[in-house]
Scaffold this motif. Structure first.
Motif, PDB file in Angstrom:
ATOM      1  N   SER A 137      -3.861   3.500  -6.381  1.00  0.00           N
ATOM      2  CA  SER A 137      -3.075   3.517  -5.140  1.00  0.00           C
ATOM      3  C   SER A 137      -2.782   4.940  -4.691  1.00  0.00           C
ATOM      4  O   SER A 137      -2.604   5.194  -3.495  1.00  0.00           O
ATOM      5  CB  SER A 137      -1.761   2.746  -5.336  1.00  0.00           C
ATOM      6  N   GLU A 138      -2.774   5.894  -5.647  1.00  0.00           N
ATOM      7  CA  GLU A 138      -2.516   7.289  -5.292  1.00  0.00           C
ATOM      8  C   GLU A 138      -3.665   7.898  -4.483  1.00  0.00           C
ATOM      9  O   GLU A 138      -3.514   8.966  -3.892  1.00  0.00           O
ATOM     10  CB  GLU A 138      -2.265   8.118  -6.557  1.00  0.00           C
ATOM     11  N   SER A 151     -25.282  -1.155   5.003  1.00  0.00           N
ATOM     12  CA  SER A 151     -26.382  -1.485   4.094  1.00  0.00           C
ATOM     13  C   SER A 151     -25.922  -1.575   2.641  1.00  0.00           C
ATOM     14  O   SER A 151     -26.673  -2.030   1.776  1.00  0.00           O
ATOM     15  CB  SER A 151     -27.494  -0.440   4.213  1.00  0.00           C
ATOM     16  N   GLN A 152     -24.700  -1.080   2.359  1.00  0.00           N
ATOM     17  CA  GLN A 152     -24.159  -1.116   1.008  1.00  0.00           C
ATOM     18  C   GLN A 152     -22.769  -1.753   1.037  1.00  0.00           C
ATOM     19  O   GLN A 152     -21.749  -1.068   0.989  1.00  0.00           O
ATOM     20  CB  GLN A 152     -24.080   0.298   0.408  1.00  0.00           C
ATOM     21  N   PRO A 153     -22.717  -3.090   1.111  1.00  0.00           N
ATOM     22  CA  PRO A 153     -21.411  -3.764   1.132  1.00  0.00           C
ATOM     23  C   PRO A 153     -20.602  -3.382  -0.101  1.00  0.00           C
ATOM     24  O   PRO A 153     -21.115  -3.368  -1.214  1.00  0.00           O
ATOM     25  CB  PRO A 153     -21.789  -5.257   1.113  1.00  0.00           C
ATOM     26  N   MET A 154     -19.330  -3.065   0.123  1.00  0.00           N
ATOM     27  CA  MET A 154     -18.504  -2.533  -0.957  1.00  0.00           C
ATOM     28  C   MET A 154     -17.213  -3.335  -1.067  1.00  0.00           C
ATOM     29  O   MET A 154     -16.356  -3.270  -0.178  1.00  0.00           O
ATOM     30  CB  MET A 154     -18.182  -1.055  -0.690  1.00  0.00           C
ATOM     31  N   VAL A 155     -17.080  -4.105  -2.145  1.00  0.00           N
ATOM     32  CA  VAL A 155     -15.847  -4.832  -2.416  1.00  0.00           C
ATOM     33  C   VAL A 155     -14.849  -3.834  -2.981  1.00  0.00           C
ATOM     34  O   VAL A 155     -15.179  -3.035  -3.859  1.00  0.00           O
ATOM     35  CB  VAL A 155     -16.086  -5.974  -3.413  1.00  0.00           C
ATOM     36  N   ARG A 156     -13.597  -3.868  -2.498  1.00  0.00           N
ATOM     37  CA  ARG A 156     -12.604  -2.871  -2.890  1.00  0.00           C
ATOM     38  C   ARG A 156     -11.445  -3.529  -3.614  1.00  0.00           C
ATOM     39  O   ARG A 156     -10.941  -4.577  -3.200  1.00  0.00           O
ATOM     40  CB  ARG A 156     -12.074  -2.124  -1.669  1.00  0.00           C
ATOM     41  N   PHE A 157     -11.011  -2.890  -4.704  1.00  0.00           N
ATOM     42  CA  PHE A 157      -9.853  -3.335  -5.460  1.00  0.00           C
ATOM     43  C   PHE A 157      -8.941  -2.130  -5.684  1.00  0.00           C
ATOM     44  O   PHE A 157      -9.415  -1.034  -5.985  1.00  0.00           O
ATOM     45  CB  PHE A 157     -10.267  -3.914  -6.815  1.00  0.00           C
ATOM     46  N   CYS A 158      -7.639  -2.359  -5.548  1.00  0.00           N
ATOM     47  CA  CYS A 158      -6.665  -1.282  -5.718  1.00  0.00           C
ATOM     48  C   CYS A 158      -5.734  -1.622  -6.879  1.00  0.00           C
ATOM     49  O   CYS A 158      -5.299  -2.772  -7.016  1.00  0.00           O
ATOM     50  CB  CYS A 158      -5.856  -1.092  -4.431  1.00  0.00           C
ATOM     51  N   THR A 159      -5.456  -0.605  -7.719  1.00  0.00           N
ATOM     52  CA  THR A 159      -4.514  -0.800  -8.818  1.00  0.00           C
ATOM     53  C   THR A 159      -3.334   0.145  -8.655  1.00  0.00           C
ATOM     54  O   THR A 159      -3.488   1.265  -8.146  1.00  0.00           O
ATOM     55  CB  THR A 159      -5.203  -0.548 -10.183  1.00  0.00           C
ATOM     56  N   GLY A 160      -2.150  -0.318  -9.056  1.00  0.00           N
ATOM     57  CA  GLY A 160      -0.943   0.488  -8.897  1.00  0.00           C
ATOM     58  C   GLY A 160      -0.046  -0.071  -7.813  1.00  0.00           C
ATOM     59  O   GLY A 160      -0.328  -1.109  -7.201  1.00  0.00           O
ATOM     60  N   ASP A 161       1.054   0.618  -7.561  1.00  0.00           N
ATOM     61  CA  ASP A 161       2.012   0.188  -6.545  1.00  0.00           C
ATOM     62  C   ASP A 161       1.422   0.418  -5.163  1.00  0.00           C
ATOM     63  O   ASP A 161       1.152   1.559  -4.770  1.00  0.00           O
ATOM     64  CB  ASP A 161       3.325   0.961  -6.684  1.00  0.00           C
ATOM     65  N   VAL A 162       1.239  -0.647  -4.419  1.00  0.00           N
ATOM     66  CA  VAL A 162       0.605  -0.545  -3.107  1.00  0.00           C
ATOM     67  C   VAL A 162       1.159  -1.652  -2.211  1.00  0.00           C
ATOM     68  O   VAL A 162       1.425  -2.770  -2.663  1.00  0.00           O
ATOM     69  CB  VAL A 162      -0.935  -0.648  -3.234  1.00  0.00           C
ATOM     70  N   SER A 163       1.328  -1.337  -0.942  1.00  0.00           N
ATOM     71  CA  SER A 163       1.879  -2.324  -0.002  1.00  0.00           C
ATOM     72  C   SER A 163       0.771  -3.229   0.534  1.00  0.00           C
ATOM     73  O   SER A 163      -0.410  -2.882   0.510  1.00  0.00           O
ATOM     74  CB  SER A 163       2.570  -1.610   1.152  1.00  0.00           C
ATOM     75  N   GLU A 164       1.194  -4.371   1.040  1.00  0.00           N
ATOM     76  CA  GLU A 164       0.233  -5.305   1.642  1.00  0.00           C
ATOM     77  C   GLU A 164      -0.424  -4.686   2.870  1.00  0.00           C
ATOM     78  O   GLU A 164      -1.593  -4.961   3.169  1.00  0.00           O
ATOM     79  CB  GLU A 164       0.937  -6.610   2.016  1.00  0.00           C
ATOM     80  N   ASP A 165       0.326  -3.851   3.591  1.00  0.00           N
ATOM     81  CA  ASP A 165      -0.245  -3.208   4.782  1.00  0.00           C
ATOM     82  C   ASP A 165      -1.403  -2.287   4.401  1.00  0.00           C
ATOM     83  O   ASP A 165      -2.442  -2.266   5.069  1.00  0.00           O
ATOM     84  CB  ASP A 165       0.829  -2.406   5.525  1.00  0.00           C
ATOM     85  N   VAL A 166      -1.216  -1.518   3.335  1.00  0.00           N
ATOM     86  CA  VAL A 166      -2.279  -0.607   2.888  1.00  0.00           C
ATOM     87  C   VAL A 166      -3.490  -1.407   2.429  1.00  0.00           C
ATOM     88  O   VAL A 166      -4.643  -1.077   2.759  1.00  0.00           O
ATOM     89  CB  VAL A 166      -1.779   0.315   1.758  1.00  0.00           C
ATOM     90  N   ASP A 169      -5.245  -2.631   5.491  1.00  0.00           N
ATOM     91  CA  ASP A 169      -5.944  -1.560   6.215  1.00  0.00           C
ATOM     92  C   ASP A 169      -7.242  -1.161   5.528  1.00  0.00           C
ATOM     93  O   ASP A 169      -8.223  -0.794   6.181  1.00  0.00           O
ATOM     94  CB  ASP A 169      -5.034  -0.327   6.344  1.00  0.00           C
ATOM     95  N   LEU A 170      -7.246  -1.219   4.205  1.00  0.00           N
ATOM     96  CA  LEU A 170      -8.427  -0.801   3.448  1.00  0.00           C
ATOM     97  C   LEU A 170      -9.331  -1.968   3.065  1.00  0.00           C
ATOM     98  O   LEU A 170     -10.328  -1.776   2.363  1.00  0.00           O
ATOM     99  CB  LEU A 170      -7.992  -0.063   2.174  1.00  0.00           C
ATOM    100  N   SER A 171      -8.961  -3.147   3.505  1.00  0.00           N
ATOM    101  CA  SER A 171      -9.733  -4.354   3.160  1.00  0.00           C
ATOM    102  C   SER A 171      -9.902  -4.473   1.652  1.00  0.00           C
ATOM    103  O   SER A 171     -11.010  -4.744   1.142  1.00  0.00           O
ATOM    104  CB  SER A 171     -11.101  -4.333   3.851  1.00  0.00           C
ATOM    105  N   ALA A 172      -8.811  -4.240   0.936  1.00  0.00           N
ATOM    106  CA  ALA A 172      -8.858  -4.218  -0.522  1.00  0.00           C
ATOM    107  C   ALA A 172      -8.018  -5.350  -1.108  1.00  0.00           C
ATOM    108  O   ALA A 172      -7.074  -5.838  -0.480  1.00  0.00           O
ATOM    109  CB  ALA A 172      -8.358  -2.875  -1.050  1.00  0.00           C
ATOM    110  N   GLN A 173      -8.383  -5.748  -2.325  1.00  0.00           N
ATOM    111  CA  GLN A 173      -7.595  -6.723  -3.072  1.00  0.00           C
ATOM    112  C   GLN A 173      -6.772  -5.994  -4.130  1.00  0.00           C
ATOM    113  O   GLN A 173      -7.191  -4.957  -4.645  1.00  0.00           O
ATOM    114  CB  GLN A 173      -8.521  -7.730  -3.769  1.00  0.00           C
ATOM    115  N   HIS A 174      -5.607  -6.547  -4.451  1.00  0.00           N
ATOM    116  CA  HIS A 174      -4.756  -5.940  -5.478  1.00  0.00           C
ATOM    117  C   HIS A 174      -5.254  -6.401  -6.838  1.00  0.00           C
ATOM    118  O   HIS A 174      -5.239  -7.598  -7.155  1.00  0.00           O
ATOM    119  CB  HIS A 174      -3.299  -6.344  -5.268  1.00  0.00           C
ATOM    120  N   LEU A 175      -5.698  -5.461  -7.663  1.00  0.00           N
ATOM    121  CA  LEU A 175      -6.323  -5.808  -8.939  1.00  0.00           C
ATOM    122  C   LEU A 175      -5.313  -6.261  -9.982  1.00  0.00           C
ATOM    123  O   LEU A 175      -5.609  -7.159 -10.790  1.00  0.00           O
ATOM    124  CB  LEU A 175      -7.108  -4.599  -9.465  1.00  0.00           C
ATOM    125  N   ASP A 176      -4.131  -5.662 -10.006  1.00  0.00           N
ATOM    126  CA  ASP A 176      -3.188  -5.894 -11.101  1.00  0.00           C
ATOM    127  C   ASP A 176      -2.856  -7.369 -11.316  1.00  0.00           C
ATOM    128  O   ASP A 176      -2.899  -7.858 -12.457  1.00  0.00           O
ATOM    129  CB  ASP A 176      -1.915  -5.084 -10.877  1.00  0.00           C
TER     130      ASP A 176
END
Length: 602
Positions: A137-138, A151-166, A169-176
Motif C-alpha cells: 500500500s505504501e 496486450s499484457q493484462p495485469m491482475v493487481r493485488f494490494c497488501t497493507g492498510d489501504v482504502s476502498e477508494d484507492v 482507483d487502481l483496479s486492485a483487490q485487497h490481498l490480506d
C-alpha cells in the motif's frame, strides 16, 4: 600454518559440504520449498523472521502456514507452474511468504526494486512476463503512475492498510483478507514438479548496459549462494542475523533470508536501513551476525559515538564493498571480530569470498589448485573492454598484480558452475564468451575488473561497461541517459560515474548539451525527483554547448570522466546537488576543494 595455507583449506572445506548437499538434494528431486519443510520439522516453534518495524515474530510453523495460504490463493487464481507474479513492496516478512508460497505451486516471483517508477517499473514487470502484481500500500502512488499495455493484462493485488477508494482507483483487490481466509494446510507438489535446476524467481540487475535485466534464479542457485555464505563464514545454527538490506536484492533475500529458510537461523528483517537505530536493534534482538554494503559501514562510522555500539553481541559482518580504510576503522570502533567480505552478482558463476579476514580483499582462489574452482582474471583492452587473445585464440590470463576481467567457466551440469542468464536470451548471450580457458569452452563474463595478488587474494578494481555503483545500487548510465534525455526533449545527455574521496562507489554526473546556456538546474531537479530513484539522480551536472559523440552517434565519455567535476579543467558550468539545501549549486574552486577534502557530505 600460513594465512595462505589456511585460506586454501577453508576454501576446500567450504566447497565440500556445499557440493555434497547439492548432490543429495538434486538426487532426491528436492527444491527450496521442500528444503524449507525439513527446516520447519527441525525448528517448528523457533522464531524464523522478526519484523523490526512492528516487533512481530513469526515462528517457522507460522511462516510455513502463511506460505501455504499463499499457495492456495495462487492455485485459486488459476496460476500454474511456470507462471510469473511480480512483487513490488518494501521489505517485510510477508514478501518472503509470498515468493515461497508461490514457489510451492511452481509460480515464479519477479522481485521488483521498490525505488523504481514509471518507465523502468513498467519495463521490469513487462520483461518478466508477469500475469499479476502484488504491491504494498505504501507504493500505491507509484502504481498509479504506470499504465500496463492492453496486450499484457495485469491482475493487481494490494497488501497493507489501504482504502476502498484507492483499491477502486487502481483496479486492485485487497490481498490480506484473501490470505486470511485461505487454507493453511500444505498442497501437493506442483505438476510437473520443480527440481533444483528449475526457476525459483527473478532478481533484477542493471548489468552493463540498458534497462534492468531479469536474472534467473534457479533453486540450486538460491541454495548455493545461501549455503556458501553459511559455510564460508562459519555461521552457527543459533546465530541471529540482522538483515537491513532490501529483499529484492540477492544479498538481502538469499544471503540473509536464505539462512533462515535453509539453515534454520532467526533473521531480523528491517524495513529500511537506519544508521541511528542499527546497534540498538542488534542489542534488542540479540543479533550475532549483521549484513552490510560498504556504504552502511561508512554511515555507521559517521554516527556520534554511543554506548550501544559496543554493547552488542555481533561477531560477524557479511557483505561487500568495504573499503580497506573503512574496514579497519569499522572493526576497531564497533569491536567486530570477523568481516565476511565477498564478491558476486545474482547471476554469476564466479562468486568469491574472503574467508580469513584479509583486509581489503573481496575473495580468494587458490593459485596452486585453480581448477578446483575454475575462475580466472583475463586481460582486456582498457579502452574497449574487449578480451585480449593469444595466438591460439584463447584468453590471456593475468599475472599477479595485473588488472583483469573476472570470468567463470560454464558447466551446466555442475550447480556451482552453471549460468542461467536472464529472461531475455539476447542479454544472456552477451554475457557468455567462447574459447576462454581452452578451445570450445564457454565462460561467464562478470563485467568487473579485479586484481589478484601473489597468494591468490582478489581485490575489486572497477566496474566495466555503462554501469557504476552508488549508495549500494548498480546504476545503468544508459537507462539514466534515456530518462534525462526524454525529460529534456531528447537532448544529448552523457551520464557517468566520478570518484569522490572517502566515498564508496562513484557519484553520478550528467553532461547535458545546452547550446543556449539558459539551463535551469533546479527546475530540472523537480523532474528528476519524479522520474528517478534517489541513488540514480546525478550528484553533479555539467552544462555544455554539446556532448562529444562518435561517428555512429555513440556518446563519448572518456574526456568527461577524466575531467570529473573539477571546474578548473573546463569552461562548462558545473553544478553540485547539495543534499542539505536540496538544490543544485554552482561549482567553484572553493566548493570543489570542500568536497575533495571531505568537508561536504554527499
Amino acid at each position: 600454518m600460513t594465512q595462505h595455507a589456511y585460506s586454501i583449506l577453508t576454501l576446500h572445506f567450504s566447497l565440500f559440504p556445499l557440493r555434497l548437499a547439492l548432490w543429495r538434494y538434486m538426487r532426491n528431486g528436492s527444491n527450496i520449498p521442500s528444503i524449507f519443510a525439513q527446516t520447519v520439522k527441525r525448528h517448528p516453534n523457533k522464531p524464523a523472521l522478526i519484523y523490526e518495524a512492528t516487533g512481530e515474530t513469526w515462528t517457522f510453523t507460522q511462516l510455513d502456514e502463511l506460505s501455504n495460504a499463499v499457495a492456495h490463493w495462487a492455485r485459486d487464481q488459476g496460476w500454474v507452474s511456470g507462471d510469473v507474479v511480480a512483487l513490488f513492496m518494501e521489505s517485510r516478512p510477508l514478501q518472503v511468504a509470498l515468493w515461497l508460497g508461490l514457489a510451492k505451486v511452481g509460480v515464479e516471483a519477479a522481485l521488483i526494486n521498490f525505488s523504481l517508477r514509471c518507465e523502468p517499473l513498467l519495463h521490469c514487470v513487462g520483461v518478466s512476463g508477469s500475469r499479476a502484481i502484488v504491491f504494498g500500500s505504501e507504493l500505491a502512488d507509484a502504481m498509479s503512475e504506470v499504465a500496463f499495455p492492453s496486450s499484457q493484462p495485469m491482475v493487481r493485488f494490494c497488501t497493507g492498510d489501504v482504502s476502498e477508494d484507492v483499491l477502486s482507483d487502481l483496479s486492485a483487490q485487497h490481498l490480506d483478507p484473501l490470505l486470511a481466509s485461505a487454507s493453511k494446510h500444505p498442497l501437493p507438489p506442483c505438476n510437473p514438479p520443480k527440481g533444483m535446476n528449475d526457476r525459483l524467481f527473478y532478481i533484477y540487475t542493471s548489468g552493463t548496459t540498458g534497462l534492468p535485466k531479469a536474472a534467473i534464479v534457479v533453486h540450486s542457485r538460491y541454495y548455493r549462494i545461501a549455503a556458501f555464505g553459511y559455510f564460508a563464514f562459519r555461521m552457527r545454527p543459533d546465530d541471529i542475523l540482522y538483515d537491513c538490506l532490501p529483499l529484492y536484492h540477492s544479498a538481502g533475500n538469499i544471503i540473509g533470508v536464505g539462512q533462515c529458510l535453509i539453515q534454520g537461523l532467526t533473521v531480523v528483517v528491517k524495513r529500511k536501513f537506519s544508521a541511528s537505530r542499527f546497534w540498538e536493534d542488534c542489542i534488542k534482538y540479540n543479533c550475532t551476525v549483521v549484513q552490510y554494503i560498504g556504504e552502511i559501514c561508512r554511515y555507521l562510522l559517521s554516527q556520534p559515538v554511543r554506548p550501544s555500539e559496543r554493547d552488542h553481541k555481533v561477531r560477524l559482518a557479511i557483505g561487500n564493498g568495504l573499503r580497506p580504510s573503512v574496514w579497519e576503522a569499522f572493526t576497531e570502533r564497533f569491536r567486530i571480530a570477523q568481516i565476511g567480505e565477498f564478491y558476486g552478482a545474482t547471476e554469476c558463476n564466479c562468486s568469491i569470498a574472503n574467508m580469513d579476514g584479509k583486509v581489503g580483499a573481496c575473495g580468494f582462489n587458490s593459485r596452486i589448485l585453480p581448477n578446483v574452482y575454475p575462475i580466472r582474471l583475463v586481460s582486456v583492452d582498457e579502452d574497449t573492454m574487449e578480451l585480449v587473445r593469444d595466438s591460439r585464440g584463447l584468453c590471456v590470463p593475468c599475472r599477479p598484480g595485473e588488472p583483469g576481467l573476472l570470468v567463470g567457466r560454464i558447466n551446466q551440469q555442475d550447480p556451482l558452475r552453471r549460468f542461467d542468464g536472464y529472461a531475455n536470451q539476447d542479454a544472456t548471450k552477451k554475457k557468455i564468451a567462447h574459447n576462454v580457458f581452452k578451445k570450445n569452452d564457454t565462460a561467464y563474463l562478470s563485467g568487473d575488473v579485479l586484481v589478484m595478488d601473489d597468494l591468490g587474494y582478489m581485490y575489486f578494481r572497477d566496474r566495466s561497461g555503462d554501469t557504476y555503483r552508488w549508495r549500494g545500487e548498480n546504476v545503468s548510465t544508459t537507462e539514466v541517459e534515456g530518462i534525462l534525455s526524454g525529460l529534456l526533449g531528447q537532448t544529448d545527455v552523457a551520464v557517468y560515474g566520478v570518484s569522490v574521496p572517502d566515498v564508496e562507489g562513484k557519484a553520478g554526473m550528467a553532461a547535458i548539451a545546452d547550446p543556449s546556456e539558459s539551463f535551469d538546474c533546479n527546475s530540472f531537479l523537480q523532474s528528476i525527483q519524479r522520474a528517478l530513484p534517489s541513488y540514480a539522480r546525478p550528484v553533479f551536472l555539467r552544462i555544455s554547448p554539446h556532448v562529444d559523440t562518435t561517428g555512429t552517434f555513440k556518446i563519448q565519455k572518456t574526456r568527461l570522466q577524466r575531467e570529473g567535476f573539477d571546474p578548473r579543467l573546463t569552461t562548462d558550468q558545473i553544478y553540485f546537488l547539495n543534499p542539505r539545501a536540496a538544490r543544485y549549486e554552482p561549482m567553484d574552486e572553493d566548493l570543489y576543494n570542500t568536497i575533495m577534502e571531505s568537508r561536504m557530505s554527499l
